[in-house]
Structure formats: structure tokens, C-alpha cells
Write a protein that holds these residues in place. Structure first.
Motif, short mmCIF file in Angstrom:
data_model
loop_
_atom_site.label_atom_id
_atom_site.label_comp_id
_atom_site.label_asym_id
_atom_site.label_seq_id
_atom_site.Cartn_x
_atom_site.Cartn_y
_atom_site.Cartn_z
N PRO A 119 20.44 62.17 58.37
CA PRO A 119 19.81 61.19 57.48
C PRO A 119 18.29 61.29 57.53
O PRO A 119 17.70 61.47 58.60
N HIS A 120 17.68 61.19 56.38
CA HIS A 120 16.22 61.17 56.29
C HIS A 120 15.82 59.83 55.64
O HIS A 120 15.24 59.79 54.57
N TYR A 121 16.23 58.75 56.29
CA TYR A 121 15.99 57.41 55.78
C TYR A 121 16.19 56.41 56.91
O TYR A 121 16.61 56.78 58.01
N LYS A 122 15.88 55.18 56.62
CA LYS A 122 16.12 54.09 57.58
C LYS A 122 17.62 53.85 57.64
O LYS A 122 18.27 53.63 56.62
N VAL A 123 18.17 53.94 58.83
CA VAL A 123 19.60 53.68 59.04
C VAL A 123 19.76 52.17 59.17
O VAL A 123 19.23 51.56 60.11
N GLU A 124 20.47 51.58 58.22
CA GLU A 124 20.62 50.13 58.16
C GLU A 124 22.05 49.78 57.77
O GLU A 124 22.58 50.32 56.80
N VAL A 125 22.66 48.90 58.53
CA VAL A 125 24.04 48.49 58.27
C VAL A 125 24.11 47.73 56.95
O VAL A 125 23.36 46.77 56.75
N PRO A 126 25.00 48.14 56.03
CA PRO A 126 25.17 47.37 54.79
C PRO A 126 25.67 45.96 55.09
O PRO A 126 26.47 45.75 56.02
N ASP A 127 25.23 45.00 54.30
CA ASP A 127 25.66 43.60 54.49
C ASP A 127 27.18 43.47 54.49
O ASP A 127 27.73 42.62 55.20
N GLU A 128 27.86 44.29 53.70
CA GLU A 128 29.32 44.22 53.59
C GLU A 128 30.03 44.54 54.91
O GLU A 128 31.20 44.20 55.08
N LEU A 129 29.34 45.20 55.84
CA LEU A 129 29.97 45.58 57.11
C LEU A 129 29.61 44.64 58.26
O LEU A 129 29.90 44.92 59.41
N VAL A 130 28.98 43.52 57.92
CA VAL A 130 28.63 42.50 58.92
C VAL A 130 29.33 41.21 58.55
O VAL A 130 29.20 40.72 57.42
N ASP A 131 30.11 40.67 59.48
CA ASP A 131 30.79 39.39 59.26
C ASP A 131 31.09 38.77 60.62
O ASP A 131 30.65 39.29 61.65
N ASP A 132 31.82 37.66 60.61
CA ASP A 132 32.12 36.98 61.88
C ASP A 132 32.91 37.86 62.84
O ASP A 132 32.72 37.82 64.04
N GLU A 133 33.81 38.67 62.30
CA GLU A 133 34.62 39.56 63.12
C GLU A 133 33.84 40.80 63.58
O GLU A 133 34.14 41.40 64.60
N HIS A 134 32.82 41.16 62.80
CA HIS A 134 31.98 42.33 63.10
C HIS A 134 30.50 41.93 63.03
O HIS A 134 29.82 42.25 62.06
N PRO A 135 30.00 41.23 64.06
CA PRO A 135 28.59 40.84 64.03
C PRO A 135 27.69 42.08 64.10
O PRO A 135 28.13 43.15 64.55
N LEU A 136 26.46 41.95 63.67
CA LEU A 136 25.52 43.06 63.66
C LEU A 136 25.37 43.64 65.07
O LEU A 136 25.12 42.92 66.02
N ARG A 137 25.55 44.96 65.20
CA ARG A 137 25.47 45.62 66.50
C ARG A 137 24.20 46.47 66.67
O ARG A 137 23.82 46.76 67.78
N PHE A 138 23.59 46.88 65.54
CA PHE A 138 22.44 47.77 65.61
C PHE A 138 21.36 47.34 64.62
O PHE A 138 21.65 47.08 63.46
N ARG A 139 20.11 47.26 65.09
CA ARG A 139 18.98 46.95 64.23
C ARG A 139 18.66 48.15 63.33
O ARG A 139 18.91 49.30 63.72
N PRO A 140 18.09 47.92 62.16
CA PRO A 140 17.66 49.03 61.30
C PRO A 140 16.65 49.91 62.05
O PRO A 140 15.84 49.40 62.84
#
Length: 168
Positions: A119-140
Motif C-alpha cells: 500500500p502507498h496510502y494511509k492504512v485506515e480501517v473502514p467504518d463498516e469494519l468497526v462495531d461493538d463486536e469488533h472495536p477498533l484495533r489499529f489507529r490509521p
């Protein structure tokens, strides 16, 4: 296919346009001994995906989630596809980036070809992959900065470099 399976296929074109590829050929000299010798130590790839083609001489080993090392034995017409830490981060940990290494034994040199998607960009978790069952695990994060961290003295002190660099 990965993005479709996760319900985020709409991101494919943008990410694909900002991803570059590297083809690398490797030679691992035979040790001329029956015992296995580690030629490339345990690591996780920093990129999105790695595609490996090994020719006749085995040697790619992956670590299972319970810590056991297993020899990867694809058919002669198969490729090995592994997720790297960039894809692990982008999918919010839904995909596993396996630790792997190269070992050789005997008197035949091992050759392999590897294709890396970087990747040649900021790696950022899409909002669709963050929820109560899958809280954010990695900062952009910028993947190039992460790669620099991995090869730094500080990065070398951590087994899970992604978690150390940008884990929440």
C-alpha cells in the motif's frame, strides 16, 4: 474477493489504484547437511498480500496460532497467498498475518518467487469494519512509516510490530 467477503468491495478501486507491486526472486543456499537451517528468520510481512511460488525445494514454514511451526507443502501448481500486516490492520484484525520463516536442509539450493502488494496510502480501517463486536484495533497509519518502524531498533524489540506501532 476479500473485500467482497467483508462487505466493503466499494473500496477496491481506490485501494488498488494506490497499491504498488514488487516481484522478488530469492535463492537460499543449501547447507549440505541433514539438519534444517533457518535461512530467513521468523517475521510477518508488512504489506497487504504476499504470493509465493516455491520451486521443487520446500522450506516455507508458518507458525500456527498455537505456536507450532508447520512446513507449507503446496502442490507443484499452487501458489501460497499470505496476508500481511497492512491487510491485518485495514481489516481491523479480521485477517491474520502469519509469522513465517524459511528453512533449508540437504544439498539442493531453494529458489522462490514472491509477489508483494504494497500500500502507498494511509492504512485506515473502514467504518463498516468497526462495531461493538469488533472495536477498533489499529489507529490509521502511513504504511511507509510502519515499515521504517519495523526495521528500527525500537521496532526490533517487539514481536507484534503492528500492535506496538499503532495498536489501540
Amino acid at each position: 474477493m476479500v473485500m467482497e467477503g467483508l462487505g466493503v468491495a466499494k473500496y477496491h478501486d481506490a485501494l488498488s489504484a494506490s497499491t504498488w507491486h514488487l516481484l522478488r526472486m530469492s535463492e537460499y543456499k543449501a547447507p549440505n547437511a541433514a539438519e534444517k537451517t533457518v535461512r530467513y528468520g521468523s517475521h510477518q510481512d508488512t504489506n497487504l498480500l504476499s504470493v509465493v511460488c516455491q520451486h521443487q525445494v520446500e522450506g516455507l514454514e508458518m507458525q500456527t496460532r498455537d505456536g507450532e511451526w508447520v512446513l507449507v507443502k503446496p502442490s507443484p501448481t499452487s501458489l501460497v497467498v499470505m496476508a500481511g500486516n497492512a491487510l491485518r490492520a485495514w481489516t481491523n484484525g479480521r485477517l491474520h498475518a502469519p509469522f513465517h520463516r524459511i528453512t533449508v536442509a540437504g544439498d539442493i539450493t531453494r529458489y522462490s518467487a514472491m509477489l508483494f502488494s504494497v500500500p502507498h496510502y494511509k492504512v485506515e480501517v473502514p467504518d463498516e469494519l468497526v462495531d461493538d463486536e469488533h472495536p477498533l484495533r489499529f489507529r490509521p497509519h502511513d504504511n511507509n512509516d510502519f515499515v521504517r518502524f519495523c526495521v528500527s531498533e525500537e521496532g526490533g524489540r517487539h514481536e507484534d510490530k503492528l500492535k506496538a506501532y499503532c495498536g489501540v
